[in-house]
Design a protein around this motif. Structure first.
Motif, mmCIF file in Angstrom:
data_model
loop_
_atom_site.group_PDB
_atom_site.id
_atom_site.type_symbol
_atom_site.label_atom_id
_atom_site.label_comp_id
_atom_site.label_asym_id
_atom_site.label_seq_id
_atom_site.Cartn_x
_atom_site.Cartn_y
_atom_site.Cartn_z
ATOM 1 N N SER A 124 0.815 -1.214 0.000
ATOM 2 C CA SER A 124 0.000 0.000 0.000
ATOM 3 C C SER A 124 0.850 1.266 0.000
ATOM 4 N N PHE A 125 2.059 1.192 0.525
ATOM 5 C CA PHE A 125 2.950 2.356 0.530
ATOM 6 C C PHE A 125 3.232 2.823 -0.896
ATOM 7 N N TYR A 126 3.409 1.865 -1.796
ATOM 8 C CA TYR A 126 3.768 2.183 -3.181
ATOM 9 C C TYR A 126 2.557 2.439 -4.062
ATOM 10 N N ARG A 127 1.383 2.049 -3.594
ATOM 11 C CA ARG A 127 0.186 2.169 -4.423
ATOM 12 C C ARG A 127 -0.354 3.594 -4.366
ATOM 13 N N ARG A 128 0.531 4.550 -4.618
ATOM 14 C CA ARG A 128 0.183 5.967 -4.560
ATOM 15 C C ARG A 128 0.935 6.706 -5.658
ATOM 16 N N ASP A 129 0.581 7.955 -5.832
ATOM 17 C CA ASP A 129 1.250 8.802 -6.807
ATOM 18 C C ASP A 129 2.740 8.904 -6.459
ATOM 19 N N PRO A 130 3.636 8.825 -7.455
ATOM 20 C CA PRO A 130 5.071 8.916 -7.162
ATOM 21 C C PRO A 130 5.475 10.240 -6.522
#
Length: 201
Positions: A17-23
């Motif tokens: 979930s940490f990476y499942r966001r806008d860069p």
């Protein structure tokens, strides 16, 4: 030279979930996290750049999916490794935001463990500061190459991005990215202020 951040919290891999966001959210949040290798080498992330798919002319994924950039279009939390200037590898972590093909380039680390192995992998480094103060330097020091392209940083056992409780800086330095010919005005680079281990200030 700034002192090394420390924490007594038990290190744990960052969740998917940490990476499942806008860069643009993931990139500054990665500062002070640890890049860890299974053999004990580890470095604290002190500099990053965001690349935002079809919204970003400088991104490898800007024109769509190819064999080279296919990992960028896969699940978030995987490592995307590419070859540049005919001699260097660079390591990124895949993100997922409003567009596909997004990633964060890890530009510099502050070595914290396994420095003897890092020096063996990077014999040209004259001191600890030079081990990981650039994207090509850190991949050499951490033995990252095409073999690591696509590996899972969440569930894998070779490399991981780890949270040991040290928070990202409240006010990181934010600048334009380095060494680009396109989208040179995008302020999508972040690094720790007054840190001797960044690639360039």
């Amino acid at each position: 030279m700034t002192s090394m951040p420390t924490s007594r919290k038990k290190p744990r891999p960052l969740p998917r979930s940490f990476y499942r966001r806008d860069p643009l959210i993931v990139a500054p949040a990665l500062l002070n996290k640890l890049l860890v290798c299974h053999d004990g080498r580890a470095g604290r992330i002190v500099e990053v750049e965001a690349y935002r798919g079809a919204d970003d002319p400088a991104a490898h994924s800007y024109r769509g999916k190819t064999p080279r950039n296919a990992v960028m279009f896969g699940p978030p939390g995987h490592m995307y490794v590419y070859f540049t200037y005919g001699m260097h590898w660079c390591s990124n972590v895949v993100c997922e935001g409003t567009v596909e093909g997004s990633a964060v380039l890890i530009r510099a680390l502050q070595p914290v463990a396994g420095l003897d192995l890092m020096h063996a992998a990077r014999p040209l480094a004259k001191n600890d500061r030079q081990l990981c103060n650039g994207p090509a330097c850190l991949t050499q020091a951490m033995s990252i190459s095409k073999l690591q392209d696509g590996i899972d940083l969440v569930g894998g056992d070779a490399y991981a991005l780890v949270d040991d409780g040290v928070p990202p800086p409240v006010q990181p330095v934010q600048t334009t990215r380095i060494g680009l010919t396109k989208a040179t005005d995008f302020p999508w680079r972040w690094y720790l202020a007054d840190c001797a281990y960044v690639s360039r200030k």
